[in-house]
Design an enzyme around this catalytic site. Sequence first.
Site, PDB file in Angstrom:
ATOM      1  N   GLY A  26      48.212  25.929  -4.949  1.00 28.84           N
ATOM      2  CA  GLY A  26      47.274  24.998  -5.585  1.00 28.84           C
ATOM      3  C   GLY A  26      47.124  25.349  -7.051  1.00 28.84           C
ATOM      4  O   GLY A  26      47.195  26.533  -7.420  1.00 28.84           O
ATOM      5  N   SER A  27      46.934  24.337  -7.880  1.00 31.17           N
ATOM      6  CA  SER A  27      46.862  24.589  -9.326  1.00 31.17           C
ATOM      7  C   SER A  27      45.966  23.569 -10.013  1.00 31.17           C
ATOM      8  O   SER A  27      46.249  23.111 -11.112  1.00 31.17           O
ATOM      9  CB  SER A  27      48.262  24.528  -9.935  1.00 31.17           C
ATOM     10  OG  SER A  27      48.863  23.294  -9.554  1.00 31.17           O
ATOM     11  N   GLY A  28      44.875  23.202  -9.315  1.00 36.48           N
ATOM     12  CA  GLY A  28      43.877  22.330  -9.931  1.00 36.48           C
ATOM     13  C   GLY A  28      42.971  23.182 -10.812  1.00 36.48           C
ATOM     14  O   GLY A  28      43.347  24.262 -11.287  1.00 36.48           O
ATOM     15  N   TRP A  30      40.075  24.901 -10.116  1.00 37.78           N
ATOM     16  CA  TRP A  30      39.726  26.214  -9.545  1.00 37.78           C
ATOM     17  C   TRP A  30      40.999  27.003  -9.225  1.00 37.78           C
ATOM     18  O   TRP A  30      41.058  28.220  -9.410  1.00 37.78           O
ATOM     19  CB  TRP A  30      38.849  26.022  -8.314  1.00 37.78           C
ATOM     20  CG  TRP A  30      38.310  27.231  -7.591  1.00 37.78           C
ATOM     21  CD1 TRP A  30      38.173  27.346  -6.247  1.00 37.78           C
ATOM     22  CD2 TRP A  30      37.777  28.453  -8.148  1.00 37.78           C
ATOM     23  NE1 TRP A  30      37.596  28.557  -5.920  1.00 37.78           N
ATOM     24  CE2 TRP A  30      37.346  29.262  -7.067  1.00 37.78           C
ATOM     25  CE3 TRP A  30      37.636  28.956  -9.436  1.00 37.78           C
ATOM     26  CZ2 TRP A  30      36.784  30.539  -7.252  1.00 37.78           C
ATOM     27  CZ3 TRP A  30      37.079  30.227  -9.625  1.00 37.78           C
ATOM     28  CH2 TRP A  30      36.662  30.999  -8.544  1.00 37.78           C
ATOM     29  N   PHE A 114      44.462  17.644   1.508  1.00 36.33           N
ATOM     30  CA  PHE A 114      45.921  17.825   1.445  1.00 36.33           C
ATOM     31  C   PHE A 114      46.413  18.974   2.318  1.00 36.33           C
ATOM     32  O   PHE A 114      47.610  19.220   2.423  1.00 36.33           O
ATOM     33  CB  PHE A 114      46.366  18.060  -0.007  1.00 36.33           C
ATOM     34  CG  PHE A 114      45.941  16.968  -0.948  1.00 36.33           C
ATOM     35  CD1 PHE A 114      46.179  15.630  -0.638  1.00 36.33           C
ATOM     36  CD2 PHE A 114      45.291  17.259  -2.140  1.00 36.33           C
ATOM     37  CE1 PHE A 114      45.778  14.602  -1.500  1.00 36.33           C
ATOM     38  CE2 PHE A 114      44.889  16.250  -3.006  1.00 36.33           C
ATOM     39  CZ  PHE A 114      45.133  14.920  -2.679  1.00 36.33           C
ATOM     40  N   LYS A 222      27.512  22.291   1.167  1.00 38.70           N
ATOM     41  CA  LYS A 222      26.761  22.101  -0.086  1.00 38.70           C
ATOM     42  C   LYS A 222      27.346  20.959  -0.908  1.00 38.70           C
ATOM     43  O   LYS A 222      26.661  20.389  -1.765  1.00 38.70           O
ATOM     44  CB  LYS A 222      26.643  23.403  -0.877  1.00 38.70           C
ATOM     45  CG  LYS A 222      27.951  23.990  -1.394  1.00 38.70           C
ATOM     46  CD  LYS A 222      28.415  23.422  -2.704  1.00 38.70           C
ATOM     47  CE  LYS A 222      29.869  23.755  -2.952  1.00 38.70           C
ATOM     48  NZ  LYS A 222      30.439  23.085  -4.117  1.00 38.70           N
ATOM     49  N   ASN A 287      30.741  16.820  -7.981  1.00 42.15           N
ATOM     50  CA  ASN A 287      30.157  15.916  -6.972  1.00 42.15           C
ATOM     51  C   ASN A 287      28.842  15.326  -7.488  1.00 42.15           C
ATOM     52  O   ASN A 287      28.582  14.134  -7.357  1.00 42.15           O
ATOM     53  CB  ASN A 287      29.902  16.679  -5.670  1.00 42.15           C
ATOM     54  CG  ASN A 287      31.184  16.962  -4.914  1.00 42.15           C
ATOM     55  OD1 ASN A 287      31.778  16.064  -4.333  1.00 42.15           O
ATOM     56  ND2 ASN A 287      31.637  18.205  -4.928  1.00 42.15           N
ATOM     57  N   GLN A 317      35.060  16.479  -3.261  1.00 41.75           N
ATOM     58  CA  GLN A 317      35.147  16.850  -1.847  1.00 41.75           C
ATOM     59  C   GLN A 317      33.955  16.326  -1.053  1.00 41.75           C
ATOM     60  O   GLN A 317      34.021  16.171   0.158  1.00 41.75           O
ATOM     61  CB  GLN A 317      35.219  18.382  -1.710  1.00 41.75           C
ATOM     62  CG  GLN A 317      36.380  19.010  -2.454  1.00 41.75           C
ATOM     63  CD  GLN A 317      37.715  18.844  -1.748  1.00 41.75           C
ATOM     64  OE1 GLN A 317      38.195  19.719  -1.069  1.00 41.75           O
ATOM     65  NE2 GLN A 317      38.307  17.676  -1.910  1.00 41.75           N
TER      66      GLN A 317
HETATM   67  N1  LIG Z   1      36.692  23.236  -9.506  1.00 47.18           N
HETATM   68  C1  LIG Z   1      35.715  24.036  -9.122  1.00 47.18           C
HETATM   69  O1  LIG Z   1      34.817  24.342  -9.914  1.00 47.18           O
HETATM   70  C2  LIG Z   1      35.726  24.609  -7.754  1.00 47.18           C
HETATM   71  C3  LIG Z   1      36.476  24.072  -6.726  1.00 47.18           C
HETATM   72  N2  LIG Z   1      36.433  24.627  -5.479  1.00 47.18           N
HETATM   73  C4  LIG Z   1      37.225  24.085  -4.378  1.00 47.18           C
HETATM   74  O2  LIG Z   1      38.603  24.384  -4.592  1.00 47.18           O
HETATM   75  C5  LIG Z   1      39.417  23.394  -3.964  1.00 47.18           C
HETATM   76  C6  LIG Z   1      40.463  22.925  -4.955  1.00 47.18           C
HETATM   77  O3  LIG Z   1      39.823  22.352  -6.069  1.00 47.18           O
HETATM   78  P1  LIG Z   1      40.393  22.397  -7.545  1.00 47.18           P
HETATM   79  O4  LIG Z   1      41.323  23.545  -7.747  1.00 47.18           O
HETATM   80  O5  LIG Z   1      39.218  22.308  -8.440  1.00 47.18           O
HETATM   81  O6  LIG Z   1      41.300  21.074  -7.617  1.00 47.18           O
HETATM   82  P2  LIG Z   1      41.113  19.808  -8.583  1.00 47.18           P
HETATM   83  O7  LIG Z   1      40.172  18.864  -7.972  1.00 47.18           O
HETATM   84  O8  LIG Z   1      40.864  20.248  -9.969  1.00 47.18           O
HETATM   85  O9  LIG Z   1      42.574  19.210  -8.675  1.00 47.18           O
HETATM   86  C7  LIG Z   1      43.194  18.404  -7.773  1.00 47.18           C
HETATM   87  C8  LIG Z   1      44.490  19.101  -7.376  1.00 47.18           C
HETATM   88  O10 LIG Z   1      45.066  18.387  -6.303  1.00 47.18           O
HETATM   89  C9  LIG Z   1      46.475  18.258  -6.551  1.00 47.18           C
HETATM   90  N3  LIG Z   1      46.986  17.139  -5.807  1.00 47.18           N
HETATM   91  C10 LIG Z   1      46.866  15.814  -6.067  1.00 47.18           C
HETATM   92  N4  LIG Z   1      47.494  15.094  -5.118  1.00 47.18           N
HETATM   93  C11 LIG Z   1      48.011  16.003  -4.230  1.00 47.18           C
HETATM   94  C12 LIG Z   1      48.751  15.878  -3.020  1.00 47.18           C
HETATM   95  N5  LIG Z   1      49.073  14.692  -2.521  1.00 47.18           N
HETATM   96  N6  LIG Z   1      49.089  17.011  -2.379  1.00 47.18           N
HETATM   97  C13 LIG Z   1      48.740  18.227  -2.844  1.00 47.18           C
HETATM   98  N7  LIG Z   1      48.046  18.405  -3.989  1.00 47.18           N
HETATM   99  C14 LIG Z   1      47.687  17.293  -4.657  1.00 47.18           C
HETATM  100  C15 LIG Z   1      46.547  18.101  -8.047  1.00 47.18           C
HETATM  101  O11 LIG Z   1      47.855  18.392  -8.499  1.00 47.18           O
HETATM  102  C16 LIG Z   1      45.544  19.142  -8.494  1.00 47.18           C
HETATM  103  O12 LIG Z   1      46.134  20.417  -8.523  1.00 47.18           O
HETATM  104  C17 LIG Z   1      38.457  22.300  -3.463  1.00 47.18           C
HETATM  105  O13 LIG Z   1      38.224  22.473  -2.093  1.00 47.18           O
HETATM  106  C18 LIG Z   1      37.164  22.571  -4.233  1.00 47.18           C
HETATM  107  O14 LIG Z   1      35.996  22.191  -3.521  1.00 47.18           O
HETATM  108  C19 LIG Z   1      35.692  25.734  -5.201  1.00 47.18           C
HETATM  109  C20 LIG Z   1      34.945  26.323  -6.190  1.00 47.18           C
HETATM  110  C21 LIG Z   1      34.894  25.799  -7.525  1.00 47.18           C
HETATM  111  O1  LIG Z   2      32.223  24.441  -5.592  1.00 52.01           O
HETATM  112  C1  LIG Z   2      31.881  24.362  -6.761  1.00 52.01           C
HETATM  113  C2  LIG Z   2      31.059  25.393  -7.433  1.00 52.01           C
HETATM  114  O2  LIG Z   2      30.896  26.532  -6.629  1.00 52.01           O
HETATM  115  C3  LIG Z   2      32.281  23.186  -7.565  1.00 52.01           C
HETATM  116  O3  LIG Z   2      31.657  22.062  -7.086  1.00 52.01           O
HETATM  117  P1  LIG Z   2      32.160  20.623  -7.535  1.00 52.01           P
HETATM  118  O4  LIG Z   2      33.439  20.347  -6.799  1.00 52.01           O
HETATM  119  O5  LIG Z   2      31.058  19.682  -7.205  1.00 52.01           O
HETATM  120  O6  LIG Z   2      32.396  20.703  -9.035  1.00 52.01           O
END
Ligand SMILES: NC(=O)C1=CN([C@@H]2O[C@H](COP(=O)(O)OP(=O)(O)OC[C@H]3O[C@@H](n4cnc5c(N)ncnc54)[C@H](O)[C@@H]3O)[C@@H](O)[C@H]2O)C=CC1
Ligand SMILES: O=C(CO)COP(=O)(O)O
Length: 363
Positions: A26-28, A30, A114, A222, A287, A317
Amino acid sequence: MAPSAETEYGDNVEVPDNKSRVTVVGSGNWGSVAAKLIASNTLKLSSFHDEVRMWVFEEVLPSGEKLSEVINQTNENVKYLPGIKLGRNVVAVPDLEHAVRDANMLVFVTPHQFMEGICSRLVGKIREDAEAISLIKGMEVKMEGPCMISTLITDQLGINCCVLMGANIANEIAVEKFSEATVGYRENKDIAEKWVRLFSTPYFMVSACQDVEGVELCGTLKNVVAIAAGFVDGLEMGNNTKARQFKRSLREMKAFSQLLFSSVKDSTFFESCGIADLITTCLGGRNRKCADAFARNGGKRSFDELEAEILQGQKLQGVLTAKEVYEVLRHRGWLELFPLFTTVHEICIGRLPPTAIVEYSHS
Ligand SMILES: NC(=O)C1=CN([C@@H]2O[C@H](COP(=O)(O)OP(=O)(O)OC[C@H]3O[C@@H](n4cnc5c(N)ncnc54)[C@H](O)[C@@H]3O)[C@@H](O)[C@H]2O)C=CC1
Ligand SMILES: O=C(CO)COP(=O)(O)O
């Protein structure tokens, strides 16, 4: 970068490799920050190979370049975490199989919807001795009932899976603002401590908690509450209303978690993964932001539309999780026990107006 066993000793000599190899799947937003945290530690800890592979779901940028190539050229994820250097030992890999090959420590961090597809592509492709950790906040609902993402990973790939959750808004950790996180584990404390070492930095303090379901459910649920908080903000209902929702939501999070898993501990809700994540997400998360816009538009613009416009490719999410929680509640006859969770979903699908967020119950 440290020379590999092959270059140091020649191809024909078998050298025992006691060092762990880490891949981030994963490379979003987080995912990129997680890779940065880990990469800063693999350089320092002798029990890990320096290189951290990061699987990139490939996409073509408006410039016509491929995202993975730009990450490797600039050392930045220009789309999901612009302006932050990941560390030269982070290598973006667009081929999933290639990314996980050789790794014995797999960090899963993609939007939860995904994961089923990703796991099915990984069956038979990973090392038998691999350990996993999930940073993913969400769950799947199957015919048999709810399935946490760590369980999906364990069931599909046959490997142990810890979780890491917490008050962790990625953009804040990216610029090294202090925060804490919780590693949830089932039985093997040594593995949990290895994950703690891999993630801990002076600005990211991680502790272990033997309650994998509790930790993961806190992180998952949450996000539903953050949608409710966004509605309250969008309707400009004020802090007292929002605080009242914290109270109600903690009660529902705990009751739901303990009905699903009687092993879930009360104390888990007081860790970073619990109350702290609830507060930060309801104040500053994605969110909350999208739900705020939804309520300001009177529910007339869909979450899909708002997500695309506001988050520019990042994923929500909470809306999907509200639907999944609702399915569990409906199936088990628990809807009336969880008025906040139920109402959030009904507002998201347009069955109720956003104002219903304070009308559901006076308890
Ligand atoms: N961003 C944050 O601040 C935080 C996120 N999280 C959790 O981490 C998890 C990942 O979130 P993020 O890294 O922020 O992602 P993100 O929401 O920033 O990015 C979306 C990701 O999904 C990918 N993507 C899009 N279509 C796809 C497909 N069909 N198959 C596979 N990948 C695909 C994109 O390339 C991108 O890497 C989530 O469950 C989120 O709740 C947890 C803590 C903090
Ligand atoms: O999980 C998160 C912070 O701990 C990020 O929440 P959001 O996906 O709502 O930005």
